[in-house]
Design a protein around this motif. Structure first.
Motif, PDB file in Angstrom:
ATOM      1  N   THR A  15       0.704  -1.280  -0.160  1.00  0.00           N
ATOM      2  CA  THR A  15       0.105   0.058  -0.009  1.00  0.00           C
ATOM      3  C   THR A  15       0.691   1.292   0.102  1.00  0.00           C
ATOM      4  N   VAL A  16       2.147   1.158   0.342  1.00  0.00           N
ATOM      5  CA  VAL A  16       2.968   2.339   0.402  1.00  0.00           C
ATOM      6  C   VAL A  16       4.270   2.477  -0.765  1.00  0.00           C
ATOM      7  N   LEU A  17       4.839   1.273  -0.704  1.00  0.00           N
ATOM      8  CA  LEU A  17       6.089   1.317  -1.686  1.00  0.00           C
ATOM      9  C   LEU A  17       5.538   1.151  -3.117  1.00  0.00           C
ATOM     10  N   ILE A  18       4.871   0.198  -3.634  1.00  0.00           N
ATOM     11  CA  ILE A  18       4.455  -0.034  -4.971  1.00  0.00           C
ATOM     12  C   ILE A  18       3.724   1.290  -5.254  1.00  0.00           C
ATOM     13  N   PRO A  19       2.670   1.859  -4.728  1.00  0.00           N
ATOM     14  CA  PRO A  19       1.965   2.957  -5.213  1.00  0.00           C
ATOM     15  C   PRO A  19       3.176   4.049  -5.316  1.00  0.00           C
ATOM     16  N   GLU A  20       3.946   4.289  -4.536  1.00  0.00           N
ATOM     17  CA  GLU A  20       4.952   5.469  -4.678  1.00  0.00           C
ATOM     18  C   GLU A  20       5.726   5.208  -5.970  1.00  0.00           C
ATOM     19  N   ALA A  21       6.289   4.034  -6.088  1.00  0.00           N
ATOM     20  CA  ALA A  21       7.157   3.681  -7.270  1.00  0.00           C
ATOM     21  C   ALA A  21       6.351   3.251  -8.220  1.00  0.00           C
ATOM     22  N   LEU A  22       5.204   3.320  -8.557  1.00  0.00           N
ATOM     23  CA  LEU A  22       4.210   2.949  -9.564  1.00  0.00           C
ATOM     24  C   LEU A  22       4.653   3.398 -11.188  1.00  0.00           C
ATOM     25  N   GLY A  23       5.080   4.710 -11.225  1.00  0.00           N
ATOM     26  CA  GLY A  23       5.327   5.074 -12.432  1.00  0.00           C
ATOM     27  C   GLY A  23       6.435   4.424 -12.894  1.00  0.00           C
ATOM     28  N   PRO A  24       7.424   4.489 -12.530  1.00  0.00           N
ATOM     29  CA  PRO A  24       8.832   3.898 -12.737  1.00  0.00           C
ATOM     30  C   PRO A  24       8.602   2.451 -12.854  1.00  0.00           C
ATOM     31  N   ILE A  25       7.947   1.673 -12.128  1.00  0.00           N
ATOM     32  CA  ILE A  25       7.674   0.228 -12.275  1.00  0.00           C
ATOM     33  C   ILE A  25       7.120   0.087 -13.604  1.00  0.00           C
ATOM     34  N   ARG A  69       0.165   8.745 -16.332  1.00  0.00           N
ATOM     35  CA  ARG A  69      -0.929   8.910 -15.664  1.00  0.00           C
ATOM     36  C   ARG A  69      -0.582   8.475 -13.883  1.00  0.00           C
ATOM     37  N   ALA A  70       0.207   7.574 -13.969  1.00  0.00           N
ATOM     38  CA  ALA A  70       0.696   7.128 -12.595  1.00  0.00           C
ATOM     39  C   ALA A  70       1.540   8.263 -11.846  1.00  0.00           C
ATOM     40  N   LEU A  71       2.473   8.998 -12.390  1.00  0.00           N
ATOM     41  CA  LEU A  71       3.025  10.075 -12.033  1.00  0.00           C
ATOM     42  C   LEU A  71       2.389  11.230 -11.914  1.00  0.00           C
ATOM     43  N   ARG A  72       1.170  11.299 -12.450  1.00  0.00           N
ATOM     44  CA  ARG A  72       0.447  12.527 -12.125  1.00  0.00           C
ATOM     45  C   ARG A  72      -0.665  12.448 -11.050  1.00  0.00           C
ATOM     46  N   ARG A  73      -0.647  11.189 -10.372  1.00  0.00           N
ATOM     47  CA  ARG A  73      -1.460  11.049  -9.230  1.00  0.00           C
ATOM     48  C   ARG A  73      -1.303  12.226  -8.094  1.00  0.00           C
ATOM     49  N   PHE A  90       4.394   3.324 -26.419  1.00  0.00           N
ATOM     50  CA  PHE A  90       3.401   4.279 -26.222  1.00  0.00           C
ATOM     51  C   PHE A  90       2.372   3.814 -25.255  1.00  0.00           C
ATOM     52  N   LEU A  91       2.090   2.651 -24.988  1.00  0.00           N
ATOM     53  CA  LEU A  91       0.959   2.305 -23.911  1.00  0.00           C
ATOM     54  C   LEU A  91       1.512   2.573 -22.696  1.00  0.00           C
ATOM     55  N   GLY A  92       2.889   1.981 -22.394  1.00  0.00           N
ATOM     56  CA  GLY A  92       3.491   1.988 -21.017  1.00  0.00           C
ATOM     57  C   GLY A  92       4.006   3.475 -20.852  1.00  0.00           C
ATOM     58  N   ASN A  93       4.369   4.212 -21.581  1.00  0.00           N
ATOM     59  CA  ASN A  93       4.525   5.541 -21.332  1.00  0.00           C
ATOM     60  C   ASN A  93       3.245   6.416 -20.959  1.00  0.00           C
ATOM     61  N   TRP A  94       2.070   6.167 -21.546  1.00  0.00           N
ATOM     62  CA  TRP A  94       0.961   6.608 -21.150  1.00  0.00           C
ATOM     63  C   TRP A  94       0.651   6.342 -20.044  1.00  0.00           C
ATOM     64  N   THR A 103       7.245  -1.834 -19.280  1.00  0.00           N
ATOM     65  CA  THR A 103       7.400  -1.783 -20.512  1.00  0.00           C
ATOM     66  C   THR A 103       8.691  -2.142 -21.172  1.00  0.00           C
ATOM     67  N   PHE A 104       9.853  -1.775 -20.585  1.00  0.00           N
ATOM     68  CA  PHE A 104      11.119  -2.223 -21.155  1.00  0.00           C
ATOM     69  C   PHE A 104      10.977  -3.822 -21.233  1.00  0.00           C
ATOM     70  N   ILE A 105      10.457  -4.469 -20.302  1.00  0.00           N
ATOM     71  CA  ILE A 105      10.511  -5.945 -20.232  1.00  0.00           C
ATOM     72  C   ILE A 105       9.584  -6.412 -21.579  1.00  0.00           C
ATOM     73  N   PHE A 106       8.550  -5.661 -21.773  1.00  0.00           N
ATOM     74  CA  PHE A 106       7.583  -6.132 -22.962  1.00  0.00           C
ATOM     75  C   PHE A 106       8.530  -6.132 -23.976  1.00  0.00           C
ATOM     76  N   VAL A 107       9.182  -5.035 -24.158  1.00  0.00           N
ATOM     77  CA  VAL A 107      10.024  -4.606 -25.518  1.00  0.00           C
ATOM     78  C   VAL A 107      10.942  -6.060 -25.705  1.00  0.00           C
ATOM     79  N   ALA A 108      11.723  -6.210 -24.381  1.00  0.00           N
ATOM     80  CA  ALA A 108      12.688  -7.242 -24.373  1.00  0.00           C
ATOM     81  C   ALA A 108      12.073  -8.498 -24.750  1.00  0.00           C
ATOM     82  N   VAL A 109      10.962  -9.042 -24.175  1.00  0.00           N
ATOM     83  CA  VAL A 109      10.439 -10.253 -24.541  1.00  0.00           C
ATOM     84  C   VAL A 109       9.852 -10.342 -25.946  1.00  0.00           C
ATOM     85  N   VAL A 110       9.527  -9.305 -26.672  1.00  0.00           N
ATOM     86  CA  VAL A 110       9.268  -9.359 -27.874  1.00  0.00           C
ATOM     87  C   VAL A 110      10.435  -9.678 -28.783  1.00  0.00           C
TER      88      VAL A 110
END
Length: 219
Positions: free
Chosen positions: A138-148, A215-219, A207-211, A153-160
């Motif tokens: 409830t604290v750490l994951i929400p606080e780091a959600l944007g970078p996570i 949104r997460a960083l603007r919370r 594009f989806l990951g950046n979007w 997104t990086f992992i998605f690209v690597a897996v492709v």
């Protein structure tokens, strides 16, 4: 005309297989990696549930597996695949290997992003009586959600990218299509179409990951 229709049908199936491999690998590997990453963070010295033996063991495992090139990793775990899913070739085998490989990469991304969270936020949660698991979720994951999200997104690209290498092991997907129907038959337009398709998939995911991250960083 018949050859064109055949290639088109195989191309569509290759796209379907690629999405199957990538989405399952990112989902399963993402969940496993999240668990490993939280364990790395929580058990490191001075953290929420410090446990040096566990941290050293998990950290060593991640450090050993993560740098291994996917083709070598896929070859090395063939005995494991044979005993768990009953095969070492095909789409399911490649998906299994990719899920494991992605998990170790995700775990380090999760750990590193959680380490950037302001310690004051953690201390405030501790002072309020929150338990370690509650602080993590409830604290750490929400606080780091944007970078996570950017990390996933990086992992998605690597897996492709790695899924395209699956063609070397009969894993199907766009890589197999480019090799079998493209380069082996000197049909270069098929190779270029495959490359363009992979670029489109990667760009759409980025594009989806950046979007989502914005949104997460603007919370």
């Amino acid at each position: 005309m018949h050859e064109f229709l055949t290639n088109l049908a195989v191309y569509r199936e290759a796209i379907r297989q690629t999405f199957y491999i990538v989405l399952i690998s990112v989902s399963v590997g993402g969940l496993l990696g999240l668990g490993l990453g939280l364990m790395l963070y929580a058990t490191r010295p001075g953290s929420l549930s410090a446990n040096r033996p566990v941290f050293v063991l998990v950290n060593l495992l991640v450090n050993v597996v993560r740098p291994i090139p996917f083709v070598i990793f896929l070859t090395a775990i063939q005995p494991i695949m044979l005993h768990t899913i009953g095969t070492t070739i095909g789409t399911n085998a490649v998906t299994f290997a990719l899920s494991l490989s992605a998990a170790f990469a995700v775990s380090r991304i999760i750990e590193q992003n959680l380490l950037t969270v302001d310690p004051g936020v953690i201390e405030a949660a501790r002072a309020a009586g929150a338990r370690p698991i509650s602080i993590l979720v409830t604290v750490l994951i929400p606080e780091a959600l944007g970078p996570i999200i950017l990390g996933y997104t990086f992992i998605f690209v690597a897996v492709v990218d790695m899924s395209a290498q699956a063609g070397l092991f009969g894993g199907g997907g766009l890589g197999d299509f480019a090799i079998t129907y493209g380069s082996q038959r000197y049909n270069w337009p098929i190779v270029y179409i495959t490359v363009a398709t992979i670029v489109v998939i990667v760009q759409a995911g980025q594009f989806l990951g950046n979007w989502l991250a914005r949104r997460a960083l603007r919370r």
